[in-house]
Write an enzyme that holds these catalytic residues in place. Structure first.
Site, short mmCIF file in Angstrom:
data_model
loop_
_atom_site.label_atom_id
_atom_site.label_comp_id
_atom_site.label_asym_id
_atom_site.label_seq_id
_atom_site.Cartn_x
_atom_site.Cartn_y
_atom_site.Cartn_z
N ARG A 1 0.99 -1.25 0.00
CA ARG A 1 -0.02 0.04 0.03
C ARG A 1 0.89 1.30 0.17
O ARG A 1 0.19 2.36 0.06
CB ARG A 1 -0.91 0.14 1.37
CG ARG A 1 -0.13 0.07 2.30
CD ARG A 1 -0.69 -0.23 3.87
NE ARG A 1 -2.39 0.20 3.78
CZ ARG A 1 -3.04 -0.20 5.09
NH1 ARG A 1 -2.51 -0.94 5.85
NH2 ARG A 1 -4.29 -0.10 5.01
N GLY B 1 -11.70 -10.81 22.36
CA GLY B 1 -11.95 -12.05 21.34
C GLY B 1 -13.07 -12.94 21.68
O GLY B 1 -13.89 -12.35 21.95
N LYS C 1 -12.43 -4.92 23.49
CA LYS C 1 -12.70 -6.16 22.95
C LYS C 1 -11.61 -7.41 23.57
O LYS C 1 -10.44 -6.98 23.57
CB LYS C 1 -12.69 -6.13 21.54
CG LYS C 1 -13.63 -5.15 20.83
CD LYS C 1 -13.26 -5.06 19.34
CE LYS C 1 -12.24 -3.86 19.31
NZ LYS C 1 -12.00 -3.59 17.89
N ASP D 1 -13.25 -10.51 4.82
CA ASP D 1 -13.34 -9.62 5.69
C ASP D 1 -14.80 -9.19 5.70
O ASP D 1 -15.28 -8.83 6.97
CB ASP D 1 -12.81 -8.28 5.41
CG ASP D 1 -11.29 -8.50 5.81
OD1 ASP D 1 -10.68 -9.59 5.67
OD2 ASP D 1 -10.54 -7.38 6.09
N ASP E 1 -13.80 -5.45 13.10
CA ASP E 1 -14.53 -4.51 12.18
C ASP E 1 -16.14 -4.83 12.17
O ASP E 1 -17.10 -4.20 12.67
CB ASP E 1 -14.27 -4.41 10.79
CG ASP E 1 -12.79 -3.99 10.66
OD1 ASP E 1 -12.27 -3.33 11.53
OD2 ASP E 1 -12.07 -4.71 9.60
#
Length: 318
Positions: A105, A226, A224, A293, A257
């Site tokens: 990228r 997991g 978070k 994703d 996400d």
């Protein structure tokens, strides 16, 4: 507009075989990017989401624009850049427990985004501005752009949601820690993972780290954890929500996400924080059971069916 998000989306190439990528002969192409993943997740759950970005004026850029527009996300502020290419990355499944990601990228079109790409009126009409720590890591101009978006959101009373989404390969640790904490201080809601909390504060205790995030200025922190769920805390409420145990984790990338999309969906629907966190955990769990994703992001019917099945003790468990 319910949620506006800003960031780079790339074309993801995945080998059609498991093992070292050097042995792969064929690849599948998919669209992926943390911020657009969230926008797509929200759109599938019935909310209005807008995504700000740049892509190259090339076929990969057209594929990304077409796909995300087809998911119902507003892309009116996505620019095509004829001077730089669309970024790409590869996801290598060495074995079921070893998934590696390789990014190409540097000097991409999205890395050239700048504060002039931000439209004040567009930001002002949103209920939430969702940002991650990936975008400011792409370049100095991207950093300035995200800061401008945050300041405009604050000016117009738009709630700022920040997911640190640490990408160590993008920058040096000292700068990463400094910039991530900068955005934590600007955010109203912070959605860190426990590993990101450890990176910033040197602890893996969710309660201790959440309090440290609050002290930085956030009004709500959702940590978070997991498959163990998530811990949430504000000045008024705190608690822990169990995760969803799935039969098999196929692809863990994108779970965070999915969590963000589910959580924001719950907040937009007026749920209690604990219920919004539960929705985030559910969407995150659904994402990891499907390659890609966004391929596992559910609509409302699929989400409710999943949560009901979990509570009834069917294929998934709490």
């Amino acid at each position: 507009m319910d949620v506006v998000t800003i960031g780079e989306t790339m074309l993801l190439f995945t080998p059609d075989s498991i093992g070292l990528m050097r042995h792969a002969n064929t690849f599948s192409a998919k669209v992926a990017g943390a911020e657009s993943n969230v926008a797509i997740g929200l759109s599938r759950l019935g909310h209005k989401a807008g995504w700000i970005s740049r892509v190259g004026d090339d076929e990969f850029g057209e594929k990304i624009r077409s796909f995300i527009r087809g998911e119902g996300v507003d892309i009116s502020l996505v620019k095509k850049d004829s001077t730089a290419p669309t970024g790409i990355f590869f996801k290598e499944f060495r074995n079921p427990s070893d998934v590696r990601v390789y990014y190409y990228r540097k000097h991409s079109a999205a890395s050239l985004m700048c504060k002039e790409d931000i439209n004040e009126e567009y930001i002002s009409k949103a209920k939430y501005l969702h940002i991650t720590g990936i975008t400011p890591a792409l370049s100095d101009s991207c950093h300035e752009m995200v800061l401008k978006a945050v300041h405009l959101a604050k000016k117009h009373g738009v709630t700022v949601v920040f997911d640190p989404n640490l990408r160590r390969k993008l920058w040096e640790e000292e700068r990463a820690r400094r910039v991530l904490l900068e955005f934590v201080r600007h955010a109203d809601i912070v959605l860190p993972g426990i590993s990101e909390a450890e990176f910033l504060f040197g602890s893996r205790d969710p309660v201790e780290c959440s309090e440290l995030f609050l002290k930085q200025g956030a009004s709500l922190v959702v940590m978070k954890l997991g498959n163990k769920g998530a811990y949430y805390v504000s000045e008024k409420v705190n608690g822990r929500v169990d995760g969803f145990k799935v039969p098999q984790v196929v692809d863990p990338v994108g779970a965070g996400d999915g969590f963000a999309a589910g959580f924001l969906s719950g907040m937009l629907d007026g749920l209690h924080v604990s219920q919004a966190v539960e929705r985030g955990c559910a969407v995150g769990a659904m994402v990891v059971m499907v390659p890609g994703d966004v391929e596992g992001l559910p609509d409302q019917a699929a989400l409710q069916s999943f949560i009901t099945a979990a509570k009834d003790g069917d294929d998934v468990q709490r």
